[in-house]
Design a protein around this motif. Structure first.
Motif, PDB file in Angstrom:
ATOM      1  N   LYS A   1      20.155 -54.871  14.763  1.00 32.08           N
ATOM      2  CA  LYS A   1      19.218 -55.390  14.917  1.00 32.08           C
ATOM      3  C   LYS A   1      18.967 -54.743  16.496  1.00 32.08           C
ATOM      4  CE  LYS A   1      18.576 -59.512  18.330  1.00 32.08           C
ATOM      5  NZ  LYS A   1      19.864 -60.351  18.629  1.00 32.08           N
TER       6      LYS A   1
ATOM      7  N   ILE B   1      16.373 -52.026  16.103  1.00 28.93           N
ATOM      8  CA  ILE B   1      14.984 -52.269  15.637  1.00 28.93           C
ATOM      9  C   ILE B   1      14.242 -52.718  17.298  1.00 28.93           C
ATOM     10  CG2 ILE B   1      13.834 -54.385  14.623  1.00 28.93           C
ATOM     11  CD1 ILE B   1      15.946 -54.141  12.571  1.00 28.93           C
ATOM     12  N   LEU B   2      14.816 -54.185  17.646  1.00 27.19           N
ATOM     13  CA  LEU B   2      14.451 -54.588  18.988  1.00 27.19           C
ATOM     14  C   LEU B   2      13.704 -52.851  19.735  1.00 27.19           C
ATOM     15  CD1 LEU B   2      16.366 -56.975  20.560  1.00 27.19           C
ATOM     16  CD2 LEU B   2      14.609 -57.101  19.520  1.00 27.19           C
ATOM     17  N   ARG B   3      14.552 -51.685  20.065  1.00 24.32           N
ATOM     18  CA  ARG B   3      14.167 -50.891  21.317  1.00 24.32           C
ATOM     19  C   ARG B   3      12.376 -50.381  20.498  1.00 24.32           C
ATOM     20  NH1 ARG B   3      17.394 -49.151  25.155  1.00 24.32           N
ATOM     21  NH2 ARG B   3      19.073 -49.926  24.547  1.00 24.32           N
ATOM     22  N   GLU B   4      13.131 -49.786  19.034  1.00 19.44           N
ATOM     23  CA  GLU B   4      11.654 -48.847  18.439  1.00 19.44           C
ATOM     24  C   GLU B   4      10.435 -50.579  18.302  1.00 19.44           C
ATOM     25  OE1 GLU B   4      13.120 -48.378  14.851  1.00 19.44           O
ATOM     26  OE2 GLU B   4      14.545 -46.891  15.094  1.00 19.44           O
ATOM     27  N   TYR B   5      10.744 -50.957  18.335  1.00 24.14           N
ATOM     28  CA  TYR B   5       9.523 -52.272  18.003  1.00 24.14           C
ATOM     29  C   TYR B   5       8.935 -52.854  19.201  1.00 24.14           C
ATOM     30  CZ  TYR B   5       6.215 -56.096  16.533  1.00 24.14           C
ATOM     31  OH  TYR B   5       5.674 -57.013  16.659  1.00 24.14           O
ATOM     32  N   PHE B   6       9.654 -53.100  19.617  1.00 24.99           N
ATOM     33  CA  PHE B   6       9.272 -53.516  21.189  1.00 24.99           C
ATOM     34  C   PHE B   6       8.473 -53.064  22.263  1.00 24.99           C
ATOM     35  CE2 PHE B   6       9.767 -55.582  25.690  1.00 24.99           C
ATOM     36  CZ  PHE B   6       9.743 -56.804  25.544  1.00 24.99           C
ATOM     37  N   SER B   7       9.333 -51.113  21.990  1.00 19.19           N
ATOM     38  CA  SER B   7       8.124 -50.023  22.975  1.00 19.19           C
ATOM     39  C   SER B   7       7.293 -50.315  22.275  1.00 19.19           C
ATOM     40  CB  SER B   7       9.031 -48.883  22.968  1.00 19.19           C
ATOM     41  OG  SER B   7       8.730 -47.957  23.664  1.00 19.19           O
ATOM     42  N   GLU B   8       6.900 -50.418  21.272  1.00 23.30           N
ATOM     43  CA  GLU B   8       5.730 -49.802  20.206  1.00 23.30           C
ATOM     44  C   GLU B   8       5.033 -50.985  20.622  1.00 23.30           C
ATOM     45  OE1 GLU B   8       3.203 -47.337  18.125  1.00 23.30           O
ATOM     46  OE2 GLU B   8       5.104 -47.022  18.830  1.00 23.30           O
ATOM     47  N   TYR B   9       5.636 -52.086  20.328  1.00 25.68           N
ATOM     48  CA  TYR B   9       4.543 -53.169  20.378  1.00 25.68           C
ATOM     49  C   TYR B   9       3.610 -53.023  21.512  1.00 25.68           C
ATOM     50  CZ  TYR B   9       2.614 -57.650  20.926  1.00 25.68           C
ATOM     51  OH  TYR B   9       2.176 -59.309  21.304  1.00 25.68           O
TER      52      TYR B   9
ATOM     53  N   GLU C   1      13.456 -51.968  27.380  1.00 25.74           N
ATOM     54  CA  GLU C   1      11.831 -50.942  26.940  1.00 25.74           C
ATOM     55  C   GLU C   1      11.118 -51.240  28.251  1.00 25.74           C
ATOM     56  OE1 GLU C   1      12.058 -49.194  24.992  1.00 25.74           O
ATOM     57  OE2 GLU C   1      14.234 -48.562  24.895  1.00 25.74           O
TER      58      GLU C   1
END
Length: 91
Positions: free
Chosen positions: A21, A24-32, A73
């Motif tokens: 989890k 996924i949070l690090r990758e998705y939130f930063s990119e978002y 992030e």
């Protein structure tokens, strides 16, 4: 509903599902955030985050939990966006 006892005084044990989890949070939130803040004329960006499965913040091993991951992030994204805007002469 079954009760699950938590003893977080010393931090919870970091289990594999939580590690996934967090990744996924690090990758998705930063990119978002980076994508969401690309518009140079956008001066403000409002954001509300709800994590219904957030833990105590930090695990026994010292690893940050999701509440702290969001903060880390967000800080990183702010820095990245500001550097990009400064390079474009927008800051």
């Amino acid at each position: 509903m079954a009760e699950k006892p938590y003893e977080w005084a010393d931090g919870a044990t970091l289990e594999d599902h939580s590690r996934r989890k967090h990744k996924i949070l690090r990758e998705y939130f930063s990119e978002y955030l980076t994508v969401r803040c690309q518009l140079p004329k956008q001066e403000r960006f409002r954001l509300a985050i709800v994590d219904g499965f957030a833990g105590g913040g930090r695990y026994q091993c010292g690893t940050a939990g999701s509440p702290l991951i969001f903060v880390e992030e967000l800080k990183r994204a702010i820095e990245t966006v500001n550097v990009q805007r400064a390079a474009q002469g927008l800051a």
